[in-house]
Design a protein around this motif. Structure first.
Motif, PDB file in Angstrom:
ATOM      1  N   LYS A  38       0.834  -1.223   0.000  1.00 10.61           N
ATOM      2  CA  LYS A  38       0.000   0.000   0.000  1.00 10.61           C
ATOM      3  C   LYS A  38       0.863   1.266   0.000  1.00 10.61           C
ATOM      4  O   LYS A  38       0.636   2.202   0.754  1.00 10.61           O
ATOM      5  CB  LYS A  38      -0.968   0.026   1.191  1.00 10.61           C
ATOM      6  N   TYR A  39       1.845   1.271  -0.873  1.00 12.94           N
ATOM      7  CA  TYR A  39       2.717   2.423  -1.061  1.00 12.94           C
ATOM      8  C   TYR A  39       2.407   3.066  -2.411  1.00 12.94           C
ATOM      9  O   TYR A  39       1.999   2.381  -3.352  1.00 12.94           O
ATOM     10  CB  TYR A  39       4.190   1.994  -1.079  1.00 12.94           C
ATOM     11  N   ASP A  40       2.634   4.372  -2.527  1.00 16.79           N
ATOM     12  CA  ASP A  40       2.622   5.061  -3.809  1.00 16.79           C
ATOM     13  C   ASP A  40       4.054   5.092  -4.315  1.00 16.79           C
ATOM     14  O   ASP A  40       5.004   5.210  -3.524  1.00 16.79           O
ATOM     15  CB  ASP A  40       2.087   6.491  -3.668  1.00 16.79           C
ATOM     16  N   VAL A  41       4.226   5.008  -5.627  1.00 17.65           N
ATOM     17  CA  VAL A  41       5.554   4.950  -6.233  1.00 17.65           C
ATOM     18  C   VAL A  41       5.759   6.192  -7.097  1.00 17.65           C
ATOM     19  O   VAL A  41       4.938   6.499  -7.959  1.00 17.65           O
ATOM     20  CB  VAL A  41       5.712   3.682  -7.106  1.00 17.65           C
ATOM     21  N   TYR A  42       6.868   6.881  -6.854  1.00 16.70           N
ATOM     22  CA  TYR A  42       7.234   8.069  -7.617  1.00 16.70           C
ATOM     23  C   TYR A  42       8.593   7.843  -8.270  1.00 16.70           C
ATOM     24  O   TYR A  42       9.505   7.315  -7.645  1.00 16.70           O
ATOM     25  CB  TYR A  42       7.304   9.302  -6.709  1.00 16.70           C
ATOM     26  N   VAL A  43       8.712   8.254  -9.521  1.00 18.18           N
ATOM     27  CA  VAL A  43       9.973   8.168 -10.256  1.00 18.18           C
ATOM     28  C   VAL A  43      10.675   9.518 -10.166  1.00 18.18           C
ATOM     29  O   VAL A  43      10.064  10.556 -10.407  1.00 18.18           O
ATOM     30  CB  VAL A  43       9.734   7.826 -11.743  1.00 18.18           C
ATOM     31  N   ASP A  54      17.858   4.193 -18.678  1.00 24.75           N
ATOM     32  CA  ASP A  54      16.560   3.904 -18.067  1.00 24.75           C
ATOM     33  C   ASP A  54      16.673   3.460 -16.606  1.00 24.75           C
ATOM     34  O   ASP A  54      15.709   3.015 -16.011  1.00 24.75           O
ATOM     35  CB  ASP A  54      15.755   2.897 -18.888  1.00 24.75           C
ATOM     36  N   TYR A  55      17.853   3.629 -16.000  1.00 27.69           N
ATOM     37  CA  TYR A  55      17.975   3.452 -14.550  1.00 27.69           C
ATOM     38  C   TYR A  55      17.286   4.631 -13.880  1.00 27.69           C
ATOM     39  O   TYR A  55      17.498   5.785 -14.253  1.00 27.69           O
ATOM     40  CB  TYR A  55      19.439   3.469 -14.104  1.00 27.69           C
ATOM     41  N   ARG A  56      16.465   4.348 -12.883  1.00 25.90           N
ATOM     42  CA  ARG A  56      15.772   5.409 -12.157  1.00 25.90           C
ATOM     43  C   ARG A  56      15.744   5.089 -10.670  1.00 25.90           C
ATOM     44  O   ARG A  56      15.696   3.929 -10.259  1.00 25.90           O
ATOM     45  CB  ARG A  56      14.315   5.559 -12.622  1.00 25.90           C
ATOM     46  N   ASN A  57      15.751   6.160  -9.869  1.00 24.41           N
ATOM     47  CA  ASN A  57      15.468   6.025  -8.450  1.00 24.41           C
ATOM     48  C   ASN A  57      13.967   6.134  -8.280  1.00 24.41           C
ATOM     49  O   ASN A  57      13.329   7.005  -8.886  1.00 24.41           O
ATOM     50  CB  ASN A  57      16.157   7.128  -7.639  1.00 24.41           C
ATOM     51  N   LEU A  58      13.429   5.244  -7.478  1.00 26.89           N
ATOM     52  CA  LEU A  58      12.012   5.282  -7.147  1.00 26.89           C
ATOM     53  C   LEU A  58      11.886   5.700  -5.690  1.00 26.89           C
ATOM     54  O   LEU A  58      12.655   5.254  -4.844  1.00 26.89           O
ATOM     55  CB  LEU A  58      11.359   3.907  -7.326  1.00 26.89           C
ATOM     56  N   LEU A  59      10.939   6.542  -5.428  1.00 30.38           N
ATOM     57  CA  LEU A  59      10.626   6.972  -4.082  1.00 30.38           C
ATOM     58  C   LEU A  59       9.313   6.294  -3.704  1.00 30.38           C
ATOM     59  O   LEU A  59       8.295   6.498  -4.370  1.00 30.38           O
ATOM     60  CB  LEU A  59      10.492   8.499  -4.044  1.00 30.38           C
ATOM     61  N   LEU A  60       9.361   5.453  -2.668  1.00 32.08           N
ATOM     62  CA  LEU A  60       8.186   4.708  -2.229  1.00 32.08           C
ATOM     63  C   LEU A  60       7.660   5.362  -0.958  1.00 32.08           C
ATOM     64  O   LEU A  60       8.378   5.452   0.039  1.00 32.08           O
ATOM     65  CB  LEU A  60       8.536   3.244  -1.959  1.00 32.08           C
ATOM     66  N   ILE A  61       6.424   5.807  -1.014  1.00 32.58           N
ATOM     67  CA  ILE A  61       5.842   6.542   0.105  1.00 32.58           C
ATOM     68  C   ILE A  61       4.555   5.849   0.534  1.00 32.58           C
ATOM     69  O   ILE A  61       3.676   5.597  -0.298  1.00 32.58           O
ATOM     70  CB  ILE A  61       5.562   8.001  -0.294  1.00 32.58           C
ATOM     71  N   PRO A  62       4.438   5.527   1.838  1.00 29.81           N
ATOM     72  CA  PRO A  62       3.199   4.904   2.301  1.00 29.81           C
ATOM     73  C   PRO A  62       1.995   5.753   1.896  1.00 29.81           C
ATOM     74  O   PRO A  62       2.015   6.970   2.023  1.00 29.81           O
ATOM     75  CB  PRO A  62       3.351   4.879   3.825  1.00 29.81           C
ATOM     76  N   ARG A  63       0.986   5.106   1.364  1.00 30.56           N
ATOM     77  CA  ARG A  63      -0.167   5.823   0.825  1.00 30.56           C
ATOM     78  C   ARG A  63      -0.801   6.768   1.843  1.00 30.56           C
ATOM     79  O   ARG A  63      -1.148   7.893   1.528  1.00 30.56           O
ATOM     80  CB  ARG A  63      -1.195   4.814   0.309  1.00 30.56           C
ATOM     81  N   LYS A  64      -0.912   6.343   3.091  1.00 29.73           N
ATOM     82  CA  LYS A  64      -1.548   7.219   4.079  1.00 29.73           C
ATOM     83  C   LYS A  64      -0.664   8.426   4.396  1.00 29.73           C
ATOM     84  O   LYS A  64      -1.169   9.503   4.662  1.00 29.73           O
ATOM     85  CB  LYS A  64      -1.934   6.460   5.342  1.00 29.73           C
ATOM     86  N   THR A  65       0.656   8.281   4.324  1.00 32.49           N
ATOM     87  CA  THR A  65       1.561   9.415   4.520  1.00 32.49           C
ATOM     88  C   THR A  65       1.473  10.367   3.339  1.00 32.49           C
ATOM     89  O   THR A  65       1.438  11.585   3.505  1.00 32.49           O
ATOM     90  CB  THR A  65       3.023   8.934   4.669  1.00 32.49           C
ATOM     91  N   ALA A  66       1.435   9.791   2.140  1.00 34.81           N
ATOM     92  CA  ALA A  66       1.395  10.615   0.926  1.00 34.81           C
ATOM     93  C   ALA A  66       0.202  11.552   0.935  1.00 34.81           C
ATOM     94  O   ALA A  66       0.340  12.753   0.682  1.00 34.81           O
ATOM     95  CB  ALA A  66       1.374   9.728  -0.311  1.00 34.81           C
ATOM     96  N   SER A  67      -0.952  11.024   1.247  1.00 33.03           N
ATOM     97  CA  SER A  67      -2.135  11.870   1.184  1.00 33.03           C
ATOM     98  C   SER A  67      -2.224  12.827   2.371  1.00 33.03           C
ATOM     99  O   SER A  67      -2.776  13.912   2.250  1.00 33.03           O
ATOM    100  CB  SER A  67      -3.392  11.010   1.103  1.00 33.03           C
ATOM    101  N   ALA A  68      -1.666  12.449   3.509  1.00 36.05           N
ATOM    102  CA  ALA A  68      -1.815  13.269   4.718  1.00 36.05           C
ATOM    103  C   ALA A  68      -0.756  14.354   4.875  1.00 36.05           C
ATOM    104  O   ALA A  68      -1.032  15.402   5.455  1.00 36.05           O
ATOM    105  CB  ALA A  68      -1.804  12.368   5.947  1.00 36.05           C
ATOM    106  N   LYS A  69       0.455  14.120   4.376  1.00 33.36           N
ATOM    107  CA  LYS A  69       1.548  15.031   4.715  1.00 33.36           C
ATOM    108  C   LYS A  69       2.239  15.705   3.529  1.00 33.36           C
ATOM    109  O   LYS A  69       2.787  16.780   3.669  1.00 33.36           O
ATOM    110  CB  LYS A  69       2.600  14.289   5.537  1.00 33.36           C
TER     111      LYS A  69
END
Length: 152
Positions: A38-43, A54-69
């Motif tokens: 239940k994480y959101d994924v950002y490139v 095509d190497y990329r860093n992905l930032l994985l953010i818990p969905r509840k944190t993403a929407s709240a903060k």
């Protein structure tokens, strides 16, 4: 142990991924991250490896944190609105991170995605120009090094 820790503490996680090298692995990993953890994924839209762009860093953010903060983070919002950071899932990542780097694509006309020429910097520059596509914020290592040296 790792799964329980992630579920309990829900840390922000970074992952480095070569998007088109193994499409099944990329898809399965992102499905797991988004559907099970239940994480959101950002490139982060800049190459983080060489010689393949095509190497990329992905930032994985818990969905509840993403929407709240995250709406209160100026740095996150600036990166997001300038497309230096964008949200993906297991389907959209292949279209948003250099679709030409697929095996057999314009930038990878070789027998393997492991071929050092596949998704190489020179192919990427040509692809950007010929398709009228905006290049990422930091356009490859060679260009970036010259640019930074010129600024100093």
């Amino acid at each position: 142990g790792g799964f329980k820790t992630i579920q309990k503490d829900q840390p922000v996680i970074t992952v480095e991924l070569r998007v088109h090298e193994n499409p099944k692995l990329t898809k399965d990993m992102l499905d797991y991250i988004t559907n099970v953890l239940k994480y959101d994924v950002y490139v982060v839209d800049e190459p983080c490896g060489w010689p393949h762009m095509d190497y990329r860093n992905l930032l994985l953010i818990p969905r509840k944190t993403a929407s709240a903060k995250l709406e209160y983070s100026d740095a996150f919002n600036l990166a997001f609105v300038t497309n230096a950071l964008f949200r993906v899932d297991s389907e959209t990542i292949f279209e948003l991170v250099y679709p030409c780097c697929r095996l057999g694509g314009e930038c990878c006309k070789f027998n393997s995605t492991k071929d050092k020429r596949c998704c190489g910097e020179q192919f990427m520059r040509y692809w950007h120009r010929s398709n009228g596509r905006k290049a990422e914020a930091i356009q490859g290592f060679t260009y970036s090094k010259r640019y930074i040296r010129g600024e100093w």
